[in-house]
Design a protein around this motif. Structure first.
Motif, PDB file in Angstrom:
ATOM      1  N   ASN A 157       3.910   4.792  -9.902  1.00  0.00           N
ATOM      2  CA  ASN A 157       3.367   3.443 -10.111  1.00  0.00           C
ATOM      3  C   ASN A 157       4.444   2.444 -10.521  1.00  0.00           C
ATOM      4  OD1 ASN A 157       0.380   3.939  -9.835  1.00  0.00           O
ATOM      5  ND2 ASN A 157       0.839   5.404 -11.457  1.00  0.00           N
ATOM      6  N   THR A 165       3.010   9.821   0.127  1.00  0.00           N
ATOM      7  CA  THR A 165       1.989  10.777   0.599  1.00  0.00           C
ATOM      8  C   THR A 165       1.467  11.704  -0.488  1.00  0.00           C
ATOM      9  OG1 THR A 165       3.743  12.323   1.240  1.00  0.00           O
ATOM     10  CG2 THR A 165       2.953  10.785   2.941  1.00  0.00           C
ATOM     11  N   SER A 187       0.845  -1.198   0.000  1.00  0.00           N
ATOM     12  CA  SER A 187       0.000   0.000   0.000  1.00  0.00           C
ATOM     13  C   SER A 187       0.879   1.247   0.000  1.00  0.00           C
ATOM     14  CB  SER A 187      -0.898   0.011   1.232  1.00  0.00           C
ATOM     15  OG  SER A 187      -0.111   0.191   2.415  1.00  0.00           O
ATOM     16  N   GLU A 188       0.276   2.383  -0.334  1.00  0.00           N
ATOM     17  CA  GLU A 188       1.012   3.649  -0.301  1.00  0.00           C
ATOM     18  C   GLU A 188       1.528   3.924   1.111  1.00  0.00           C
ATOM     19  OE1 GLU A 188      -2.240   4.084  -3.462  1.00  0.00           O
ATOM     20  OE2 GLU A 188      -2.028   3.212  -1.450  1.00  0.00           O
ATOM     21  N   LYS A 189       0.713   3.570   2.116  1.00  0.00           N
ATOM     22  CA  LYS A 189       1.102   3.822   3.505  1.00  0.00           C
ATOM     23  C   LYS A 189       2.345   3.013   3.879  1.00  0.00           C
ATOM     24  CE  LYS A 189      -0.701   3.723   8.234  1.00  0.00           C
ATOM     25  NZ  LYS A 189      -1.885   3.402   9.077  1.00  0.00           N
ATOM     26  N   GLU A 233      -2.268   3.951  -9.208  1.00  0.00           N
ATOM     27  CA  GLU A 233      -3.332   3.809 -10.197  1.00  0.00           C
ATOM     28  C   GLU A 233      -4.135   2.529  -9.956  1.00  0.00           C
ATOM     29  OE1 GLU A 233      -3.743   3.719 -15.102  1.00  0.00           O
ATOM     30  OE2 GLU A 233      -1.819   4.156 -14.152  1.00  0.00           O
ATOM     31  N   GLU A 278       0.557  11.045  -3.932  1.00  0.00           N
ATOM     32  CA  GLU A 278      -0.527  10.574  -4.797  1.00  0.00           C
ATOM     33  C   GLU A 278      -0.715   9.076  -4.630  1.00  0.00           C
ATOM     34  OE1 GLU A 278       0.324  10.456  -9.100  1.00  0.00           O
ATOM     35  OE2 GLU A 278       2.334  11.206  -8.611  1.00  0.00           O
ATOM     36  N   ALA A 279      -1.886   8.613  -5.031  1.00  0.00           N
ATOM     37  CA  ALA A 279      -2.221   7.193  -4.878  1.00  0.00           C
ATOM     38  C   ALA A 279      -1.777   6.400  -6.091  1.00  0.00           C
ATOM     39  CB  ALA A 279      -3.731   7.044  -4.673  1.00  0.00           C
ATOM     40  N   ASP A 300      -4.540  -0.752  -6.982  1.00  0.00           N
ATOM     41  CA  ASP A 300      -4.155  -1.420  -5.729  1.00  0.00           C
ATOM     42  C   ASP A 300      -4.639  -2.861  -5.728  1.00  0.00           C
ATOM     43  OD1 ASP A 300      -6.867  -1.066  -5.506  1.00  0.00           O
ATOM     44  OD2 ASP A 300      -6.811   0.038  -3.613  1.00  0.00           O
TER      45      ASP A 300
END
Length: 811
Positions: free
Chosen positions: A751, A688, A681-683, A693, A690-691, A695
């Motif tokens: 990404n 922090t 995950s991004e976390k 594209e 952007e997310a 998951d």
């Protein structure tokens, strides 16, 4: 005086200014080249050198130089008299002739990176040439300055050169130049000439060994007579193929221009060597049709050892031996009962060599060594109704009698190393080229047994085998060959006819044979063709290149049509759901391991869709094909349709998923589309800005994907990983986290895939190929990648026994 403080480029400049002021200097793939520009001869190579800053190992520098010369085929150019290696304190010299033979050996892989001093090939060559390298003359700048300058002055002379001298050191490289300049000006049909045993090298030798434009050596195939060539009738069988002599298309213009540059003949002391090493001048296409020139002595001895184990210590007294693809007869070197030994070969030049050896003590009878085209010529004399001979066979009468007698045939051992050439080229398989012309095609056996051979008719050695089997019925076949006739699907029809009892055999690396390239096995197998047994399974002893026993290896015939792995994935084919990635699909064997990869854009003729429905199963397919490294030993192994046990092993499935995500053949790139294969995950990665594209993979692993087969919209179960898989995921997470600390870099991709991350740190070379990790400048990246690869290898070892247990491979 020393230059130990200088880096490499300033060092080369200083060496040039100090010791080579009279000469021209250049440096590219070869570090340091000294040449002299002659008014008539053009640029002449005098010295090739490897340069190293500081203090270095001179022997390793020489090996790097030799590998560089071989890699780029500089030995086919005008070679220097001297090789050199120098560093900041010393300079060493070695005559090129000392190592010339290296470039014509079959067991050296010149495709390796010359500067990698830890590669297997580098260390092997260092060991092989160690004694020769001891002969290098070494001069230290501080204490041998005068001697060094005197040596250079004496050995790198350029004054008073009127013509370039040819010797055993450079006659091969001069031949390549002659072939480009003179060959096409000779008025002859080269294809027809070759059928008479004459090749372009024979015209070169006629030129080279001549004085005043007249050949002075009479035992050549062709001799030069001022402005035309005459053929030696004792050496060739001309018939109506070509005339007794031939001239030039251009009134000898190209010939005169070429030989105005070079001095001939060479010194007489070189003549015998040059004539004996005619094989170094033979074209590659002829080498392929004839097969290997020399079977390495180590395997000749091993083969004779196995014959003795099979038939008893005194088998020579009881059995007849016929090498019908004999070359220069080295397979027969160990035999003592010459009464029972026969040797034949396609090339008249080889017969002449053996006859010369017989005069010098070789244990053979001249009349039992004869020219014979096994794929075209008849065994027996052709006679009319009255018994009168119409067409005489080339076989000696005593061998004809053995072939006619059933009991004697059973005592005949066909002991051969036949040609390995095949008609189908790699480019033809991929529809980018054509069959190799005339290889395995233009002969009687090809046509006669085409229905029996099927696809195997592409292979010369298969044509040898089928004639032996069908026309020398009951004989013993003891042959070196590729092993595809035992287990390849292309040989199914061949095996339907070829039924024989396997007696004993061993396998060795193919690259140890002359003119054989590739990382596959060559086997020596002994068959009793009088006993008709279907080939199902054979067990061979395995020896490495040094003759050390490594164990045993099973080979299985697929005549019973065991299903392959590529028939298994069809169970999970999915063209309905969203494609997450593609997997290139090639034949399921180790030979095609490097072609099987995961990507986003199709780069193969046929690709499989990864979807959420088949992700686990296609991960198994991928991991099964890559968890075990391809080697020369397993090169012919086929991946198979498994038993059902794998489907009950959830840990095996999750191990394969983790392995697939971080293997080097996962070439998904976010530059080519949406990257669905980020398992974090991004976390977790401290992102922090952007997310991602997509998951998908993170949700899939953590059980957050809806199960569409559930009536209640339940989520799929969370993937449980083994400790080894968890270590790999942990190492992968650290690598991803480190990459995302570079978010300010212009080439940063939020990404980014595993493949993108490697490209970011490693970069690409001028041809667009990704550099190796060793070329990455970021040391922490290299550390993290090494940790990941260590975990990947650990997981691979865990997966490996399951591959055999579940039937994906047979042990």
């Amino acid at each position: 005086m020393n230059f130990i403080h200088l880096s490499e480029e300033p060092l080369k400049s200083k060496i040039k200014d100090t010791y080579f002021t009279k000469f021209s200097y250049s440096g590219s793939k070869i570090d340091f080249t000294i040449t002299y520009k002659h008014k008539n001869l053009g640029e002449i190579n005098l010295l090739w050198a490897e340069a190293k800053k500081g203090e270095s190992d001179i022997k390793k520098s020489f090996i790097q130089l030799i590998l560089t010369i071989g890699k780029y085929k500089f030995y086919t150019e005008q070679t220097p008299n001297l090789l050199c290696a120098f560093d900041g304190i010393k300079m060493a010299f070695l005559p090129f002739i000392k190592i010339q033979e290296v470039f014509y050996q079959n067991d050296i892989d010149f495709s390796v990176t010359p500067s990698n001093h830890k590669s297997e090939q580098f260390l092997k060559l260092l060991k092989q040439l160690n004694t020769i390298l001891d002969e290098a003359q070494i001069f230290y700048y501080e204490k041998n300055d005068e001697e060094l300058k005197a040596f250079i002055k004496e050995n790198l002379t350029s004054e008073n050169i009127s013509k370039f001298k040819i010797d055993k050191n450079n006659f091969v490289s001069i031949y390549y130049k002659w072939s480009k300049s003179v060959k096409d000006s000779i008025s002859i049909d080269w294809d027809l000439a070759k059928k008479s045993g004459i090749i372009d090298a024979d015209f070169y030798l006629a030129d080279l060994l001549s004085k005043d434009n007249v050949s002075i050596v009479k035992k050549l195939f062709a001799v030069l007579k001022k402005d035309y060539y005459e053929f030696n009738e004792k050496k060739t069988e001309l018939g109506s193929i070509i005339a007794e002599k031939t001239g030039f298309k251009d009134h000898q213009k190209a010939h005169k221009e070429f030989w105005a540059i070079y001095e001939r003949p060479p010194r007489e002391e070189f003549w015998d060597y040059i004539i004996k090493r005619r094989d170094l001048l033979v074209d590659q296409d002829i080498r392929e049709r004839k097969g290997a020139f020399f079977t390495p002595r180590i395997w000749v001895d091993k083969a004779c050892e196995y014959l003795s184990k099979t038939f008893g210590e005194d088998y020579e007294d009881e059995y007849y031996i016929w090498d019908l693809a004999g070359g220069t007869g080295n397979l027969l070197a160990n035999f003592t009962n010459k009464k029972n030994i026969f040797c034949s070969t396609l090339d008249k030049a080889d017969i002449d060599v053996i006859h010369e050896r017989i005069k010098n003590g070789a244990n053979l009878f001249e009349k039992q060594v004869f020219q014979f085209d096994f794929l075209n010529d008849e065994f027996f004399d052709e006679v009319d109704d009255k018994g009168k001979i119409i067409q005489k066979s080339k076989l000696p009468l005593n061998l004809q009698e053995i072939l006619k007698d059933e009991n004697k045939r059973k005592k005949l051992i066909i002991f051969i190393n036949p040609p390995y050439a095949e008609a189908t080229s790699a480019t033809q398989v991929t529809n980018t080229g054509k069959n190799k012309e005339k290889v395995a095609r233009e002969n009687k056996i090809c046509e006669k047994y085409k229905d029996i051979l099927g696809k195997a008719n592409n292979e010369l050695f298969a044509q040898f085998f089928i004639r032996i089997y069908c026309e020398i019925e009951g004989a013993i076949l003891a042959s070196f060959s590729k092993l595809k006739y035992v287990n390849s699907t292309n040989f199914i029809k061949f095996r339907e006819s070829f039924k024989a009892k396997f007696l004993k055999g061993f396998m060795v690396p193919a690259y140890t044979f002359d003119n054989v390239k590739g990382n596959f096995p060559i086997g020596f197998l002994i068959w009793d063709t009088s006993k008709k047994e279907e080939i199902k399974k054979i067990k061979l002893d395995v020896f490495n290149e040094n003759g050390n026993f490594l164990g045993k290896k099973n080979f299985y015939s697929f005549i019973n049509k065991i299903k392959s792995l590529n028939q298994w994935w069809v169970l999970y084919k999915d063209n309905k759901n969203l494609s997450l990635a593609l997997m290139s699909n090639y034949p399921s064997d180790f030979q095609n391991q490097g072609k099987n990869c995961i990507l986003l854009k199709p780069k193969a003729r046929y690709c499989l869709n990864f979807t959420r429905m088949n992700l686990i199963y296609f991960s198994i397919y991928f991991s099964v094909r890559h968890a075990i490294a391809a080697t020369w030993i397993n090169d012919r192994d086929q991946f198979l349709y498994p038993n059902k046990l794998y489907d009950k092993d959830d840990e095996f499935k999750s191990d394969c998923l983790a392995f697939m995500l971080f293997h080097g053949q996962n070439r998904i790139s976010s530059k080519e589309g949406t990257n669905h294969f980020i398992p974090f995950s991004e976390k977790e990665l401290n992102i922090t800005k952007e997310a991602f594209e997509s998951d998908f993979m993170y949700k899939f692993i953590n059980g957050k994907i809806k199960d569409e087969n559930s009536l209640f919209g339940d989520e799929l179960a969370k993937i449980e990983f083994s400790p080894q898989a968890k270590e790999l995921l942990k190492a992968g997470k650290e690598l991803f986290k480190y990459y995302h600390t570079h978010s300010e870099d212009k080439n940063y991709l939020v990404n980014a895939s595993f493949y993108d991350i490697k490209e970011f740190f490693q970069g690409r070379d001028e041809k667009g190929k990704m550099n190796t990790p060793a070329k990455a400048k970021d040391e922490h990246y290299k550390f993290l990648l090494s940790q990941l690869n260590e975990s990947l290898n650990t997981l691979a070892k865990k997966i490996e026994p399951k591959i055999y247990e579940y039937g994906f491979l047979k042990e």
